[in-house]
Design a protein around this motif. Structure first.
Motif, PDB file in Angstrom:
ATOM      1  N   VAL A  31      14.276  -5.525   2.483  1.00  0.00           N
ATOM      2  CA  VAL A  31      14.319  -4.429   1.515  1.00  0.00           C
ATOM      3  C   VAL A  31      13.284  -3.381   1.893  1.00  0.00           C
ATOM      4  CG1 VAL A  31      14.091  -3.793  -0.918  1.00  0.00           C
ATOM      5  CG2 VAL A  31      15.061  -6.013  -0.285  1.00  0.00           C
ATOM      6  N   GLY A  32      13.709  -2.121   1.938  1.00  0.00           N
ATOM      7  CA  GLY A  32      12.805  -1.023   2.242  1.00  0.00           C
ATOM      8  C   GLY A  32      12.695  -0.068   1.064  1.00  0.00           C
ATOM      9  N   PRO A  33      11.750   0.863   1.103  1.00  0.00           N
ATOM     10  CA  PRO A  33      11.639   1.856   0.024  1.00  0.00           C
ATOM     11  C   PRO A  33      12.948   2.619  -0.160  1.00  0.00           C
ATOM     12  CG  PRO A  33       9.735   1.949   1.471  1.00  0.00           C
ATOM     13  CD  PRO A  33      10.739   1.050   2.138  1.00  0.00           C
ATOM     14  N   THR A  34      13.593   2.946   0.966  1.00  0.00           N
ATOM     15  CA  THR A  34      14.909   3.567   0.987  1.00  0.00           C
ATOM     16  C   THR A  34      15.707   2.865   2.074  1.00  0.00           C
ATOM     17  OG1 THR A  34      14.363   5.238   2.663  1.00  0.00           O
ATOM     18  CG2 THR A  34      13.844   5.777   0.363  1.00  0.00           C
ATOM     19  N   MET A  35      16.863   3.417   2.410  1.00  0.00           N
ATOM     20  CA  MET A  35      17.653   2.837   3.495  1.00  0.00           C
ATOM     21  C   MET A  35      17.262   3.390   4.854  1.00  0.00           C
ATOM     22  SD  MET A  35      19.522   0.495   2.232  1.00  0.00           S
ATOM     23  CE  MET A  35      20.722   0.175   3.528  1.00  0.00           C
ATOM     24  N   ARG A  39       9.175   2.275  10.547  1.00  0.00           N
ATOM     25  CA  ARG A  39       8.505   2.070  11.829  1.00  0.00           C
ATOM     26  C   ARG A  39       7.525   0.908  11.712  1.00  0.00           C
ATOM     27  NH1 ARG A  39       6.890   4.862  16.545  1.00  0.00           N
ATOM     28  NH2 ARG A  39       4.743   4.414  17.173  1.00  0.00           N
ATOM     29  N   SER A  40       7.636  -0.059  12.607  1.00  0.00           N
ATOM     30  CA  SER A  40       6.732  -1.203  12.588  1.00  0.00           C
ATOM     31  C   SER A  40       5.406  -0.832  13.238  1.00  0.00           C
ATOM     32  CB  SER A  40       7.361  -2.386  13.321  1.00  0.00           C
ATOM     33  OG  SER A  40       7.458  -2.103  14.708  1.00  0.00           O
ATOM     34  N   PHE A  41       4.442  -1.725  13.128  1.00  0.00           N
ATOM     35  CA  PHE A  41       3.098  -1.462  13.646  1.00  0.00           C
ATOM     36  C   PHE A  41       3.105  -1.172  15.144  1.00  0.00           C
ATOM     37  CE2 PHE A  41      -0.844  -3.428  15.465  1.00  0.00           C
ATOM     38  CZ  PHE A  41      -1.722  -2.428  15.069  1.00  0.00           C
ATOM     39  N   THR A  42       3.952  -1.888  15.886  1.00  0.00           N
ATOM     40  CA  THR A  42       3.979  -1.711  17.340  1.00  0.00           C
ATOM     41  C   THR A  42       5.042  -0.725  17.810  1.00  0.00           C
ATOM     42  OG1 THR A  42       5.395  -3.660  17.534  1.00  0.00           O
ATOM     43  CG2 THR A  42       3.022  -3.988  17.815  1.00  0.00           C
ATOM     44  N   ILE A  46      12.470  -0.987  12.011  1.00  0.00           N
ATOM     45  CA  ILE A  46      13.098  -2.064  11.243  1.00  0.00           C
ATOM     46  C   ILE A  46      14.054  -1.409  10.253  1.00  0.00           C
ATOM     47  CG2 ILE A  46      12.704  -3.993   9.672  1.00  0.00           C
ATOM     48  CD1 ILE A  46       9.907  -4.256  10.858  1.00  0.00           C
ATOM     49  N   VAL A  47      15.298  -1.815  10.301  1.00  0.00           N
ATOM     50  CA  VAL A  47      16.320  -1.191   9.453  1.00  0.00           C
ATOM     51  C   VAL A  47      16.505  -2.007   8.172  1.00  0.00           C
ATOM     52  CG1 VAL A  47      18.712  -0.422   9.319  1.00  0.00           C
ATOM     53  CG2 VAL A  47      17.480  -0.317  11.509  1.00  0.00           C
ATOM     54  N   PRO A  48      16.214  -1.426   7.012  1.00  0.00           N
ATOM     55  CA  PRO A  48      16.411  -2.158   5.750  1.00  0.00           C
ATOM     56  C   PRO A  48      17.890  -2.467   5.520  1.00  0.00           C
ATOM     57  CG  PRO A  48      15.010  -0.227   5.428  1.00  0.00           C
ATOM     58  CD  PRO A  48      15.614  -0.105   6.792  1.00  0.00           C
ATOM     59  N   GLU A  49      18.121  -3.598   4.861  1.00  0.00           N
ATOM     60  CA  GLU A  49      19.481  -3.975   4.472  1.00  0.00           C
ATOM     61  C   GLU A  49      19.769  -3.586   3.032  1.00  0.00           C
ATOM     62  OE1 GLU A  49      19.590  -7.893   7.384  1.00  0.00           O
ATOM     63  OE2 GLU A  49      18.630  -7.991   5.415  1.00  0.00           O
ATOM     64  N   ARG A  50      18.700  -3.367   2.277  1.00  0.00           N
ATOM     65  CA  ARG A  50      18.792  -2.906   0.896  1.00  0.00           C
ATOM     66  C   ARG A  50      17.621  -1.967   0.635  1.00  0.00           C
ATOM     67  NH1 ARG A  50      23.117  -4.616  -2.745  1.00  0.00           N
ATOM     68  NH2 ARG A  50      23.964  -6.550  -1.854  1.00  0.00           N
ATOM     69  N   SER A  51      17.751  -1.162  -0.408  1.00  0.00           N
ATOM     70  CA  SER A  51      16.630  -0.323  -0.841  1.00  0.00           C
ATOM     71  C   SER A  51      16.143  -0.822  -2.196  1.00  0.00           C
ATOM     72  CB  SER A  51      17.072   1.139  -0.957  1.00  0.00           C
ATOM     73  OG  SER A  51      17.955   1.299  -2.046  1.00  0.00           O
ATOM     74  N   PHE A  66       0.812  -6.205   6.609  1.00  0.00           N
ATOM     75  CA  PHE A  66       0.984  -4.852   7.143  1.00  0.00           C
ATOM     76  C   PHE A  66      -0.371  -4.389   7.662  1.00  0.00           C
ATOM     77  CE2 PHE A  66       0.083  -4.690   2.622  1.00  0.00           C
ATOM     78  CZ  PHE A  66      -1.009  -3.846   2.576  1.00  0.00           C
ATOM     79  N   TYR A  67      -0.384  -3.265   8.341  1.00  0.00           N
ATOM     80  CA  TYR A  67      -1.628  -2.719   8.878  1.00  0.00           C
ATOM     81  C   TYR A  67      -1.872  -1.345   8.261  1.00  0.00           C
ATOM     82  CZ  TYR A  67      -1.495  -6.463  12.291  1.00  0.00           C
ATOM     83  OH  TYR A  67      -1.475  -7.693  12.885  1.00  0.00           O
ATOM     84  N   GLY A  68      -3.140  -1.043   8.006  1.00  0.00           N
ATOM     85  CA  GLY A  68      -3.476   0.251   7.433  1.00  0.00           C
ATOM     86  C   GLY A  68      -3.484   0.209   5.920  1.00  0.00           C
ATOM     87  N   ALA A  69      -3.291   1.384   5.313  1.00  0.00           N
ATOM     88  CA  ALA A  69      -3.348   1.511   3.859  1.00  0.00           C
ATOM     89  C   ALA A  69      -2.178   0.783   3.203  1.00  0.00           C
ATOM     90  CB  ALA A  69      -3.329   2.992   3.468  1.00  0.00           C
ATOM     91  N   ALA A  70      -2.436   0.217   2.023  1.00  0.00           N
ATOM     92  CA  ALA A  70      -1.372  -0.482   1.300  1.00  0.00           C
ATOM     93  C   ALA A  70      -0.298   0.506   0.859  1.00  0.00           C
ATOM     94  CB  ALA A  70      -1.960  -1.181   0.072  1.00  0.00           C
ATOM     95  N   PRO A  71       0.977   0.192   1.116  1.00  0.00           N
ATOM     96  CA  PRO A  71       2.073   1.088   0.725  1.00  0.00           C
ATOM     97  C   PRO A  71       2.378   0.959  -0.762  1.00  0.00           C
ATOM     98  CG  PRO A  71       2.963  -0.889   1.722  1.00  0.00           C
ATOM     99  CD  PRO A  71       1.460  -1.024   1.795  1.00  0.00           C
ATOM    100  N   ALA A  72       1.355   1.191  -1.589  1.00  0.00           N
ATOM    101  CA  ALA A  72       1.452   0.883  -3.018  1.00  0.00           C
ATOM    102  C   ALA A  72       1.924   2.077  -3.833  1.00  0.00           C
ATOM    103  CB  ALA A  72       0.100   0.376  -3.532  1.00  0.00           C
ATOM    104  N   SER A  73       3.151   2.519  -3.610  1.00  0.00           N
ATOM    105  CA  SER A  73       3.697   3.597  -4.432  1.00  0.00           C
ATOM    106  C   SER A  73       3.970   3.060  -5.831  1.00  0.00           C
ATOM    107  CB  SER A  73       4.996   4.122  -3.820  1.00  0.00           C
ATOM    108  OG  SER A  73       6.022   3.148  -3.936  1.00  0.00           O
ATOM    109  N   PRO A  74       3.905   3.910  -6.858  1.00  0.00           N
ATOM    110  CA  PRO A  74       4.187   3.443  -8.231  1.00  0.00           C
ATOM    111  C   PRO A  74       5.548   2.769  -8.353  1.00  0.00           C
ATOM    112  CG  PRO A  74       3.186   5.616  -8.277  1.00  0.00           C
ATOM    113  CD  PRO A  74       3.470   5.312  -6.834  1.00  0.00           C
ATOM    114  N   ALA A  75       6.564   3.318  -7.652  1.00  0.00           N
ATOM    115  CA  ALA A  75       7.907   2.732  -7.734  1.00  0.00           C
ATOM    116  C   ALA A  75       7.918   1.318  -7.160  1.00  0.00           C
ATOM    117  CB  ALA A  75       8.901   3.618  -6.989  1.00  0.00           C
TER     118      ALA A  75
END
Length: 303
Positions: A31-35, A39-42, A46-51, A66-75
């Motif tokens: 599952v990704g934020p959208t479809m 981009r992976s760290f290296t 990576i293609v999401p199968e669901r959003s 994950f690497y770097g800042a947390a992808p902590a969007s409100p959604a």
């Protein structure tokens, strides 16, 4: 991808069937934020199968490292919380624990994390009861793994939770290094010690097992289960035949055995990580509980 493939391996081992689809224990969806590709760290995408919008409710939600800042969007945070409130289980691995902590779901709960994330989590979510020295912590439907190796045991826990202990032990024997204290050994030890029927003592045991290396005392344990120290000692003796202090020491030595299995860990480092004041105190305690010196235990593993 590691967790997805580990769970696939568990299925093929259990079914003795090389066909991944036929042997599947879990239907794993990315599952990704959208479809849109992520981009992976290296570099590879990576293609999401669901959003987030069209993903169905699942039994388990995995928050990978994950690497770097947390992808902590409100959604995303709201989506994680809705999953948990709907009765789902959550496994957070390494830096994924940082994302889980950002939801507030770990407030007042026990968790482990990567040592590099301890300060950040403590600063932003001080209510989380962190035990970074513990490789894996299971607090109800919230599972946290400190790094890659404990993530393997977390997968074994998921197999056990949804498909039974026999399938989990089969997977653990295949996936775990012979130099590590295996999931099988840990499961046997934990299960046998908890089969006495006193639920308050069982709760105290759980607290000790998660916090034993953090300098806790019998008073701390008693407070965690809302009992007096004297009452806890009496019920501990009736259920287990020894005191809370002895149980704390046993759990610390078990953690020391796990750390000694890694050849790069010095005795001094193991002593410190297990809460002993110095190496000499650690050596005496280890010999008292294990019946042999730490160096002899390590030599036995190497042989």
């Amino acid at each position: 991808m590691l967790i997805r493939e580990l769970l696939a391996v568990a299925g093929t081992l259990n079914a003795r069937e090389p066909d991944l689809e036929a042997a599947a224990m879990f239907d794993v969806t990315l599952v990704g934020p959208t479809m849109q590709p992520v981009r992976s760290f290296t570099g590879p995408a990576i293609v999401p199968e669901r959003s987030l919008r069209n993903s169905p409710q699942a039994d388990v939600l995995v928050l990978p490292s994950f690497y770097g800042a947390a992808p902590a969007s409100p959604a995303l945070l709201r989506w994680i919380v809705r999953h948990y409130e709907s009765g789902g289980c959550i496994l957070a691995s390494a830096s994924g624990v940082r994302l889980l902590a950002a939801t507030g779901l770990l407030d007042g709960r026990d968790a482990t994390c990567n040592l590099a994330d301890r300060r950040a989590i403590a600063a932003t979510r001080p209510a989380v009861r962190l035990s970074p020295q513990a490789p894996l912590v299971v607090d109800g439907r919230l599972i946290t793994a400190a790094s890659i190796a404990p993530t393997i045991d977390a997968c074994a826990h998921l197999v056990s939770r949804f498909h039974g202990e026999k399938a989990a032990l089969k997977f653990a024997r295949y996936a775990n290094s012979s130099r590590q204290l295996s999931y099988e050994q840990a499961a046997v030890n934990t299960n046998s010690r908890h089969q006495h029927g006193d639920t308050r003592v069982q709760a105290a045991q759980g607290y000790i097992e998660q916090h034993c290396c953090a300098g806790i005392t019998p008073d701390d344990v008693a407070r965690s289960v809302a009992m007096s120290t004297r009452t806890l000692a009496r019920r501990f003796a009736a259920a287990l035949g020894h005191t809370p202090l002895q149980y704390i020491l046993q759990c610390r030595i078990e953690q020391a055995k796990r750390l000694l299995a890694r050849p790069d860990n010095s005795l001094r480092r193991v002593a410190i990580e297990c809460g002993f004041s110095d190496e000499a105190v650690f050596r005496r305690a280890f010999k008292q509980i294990a019946g042999q010196a730490p160096s002899a235990w390590r030599a036995l593993l190497n042989s």
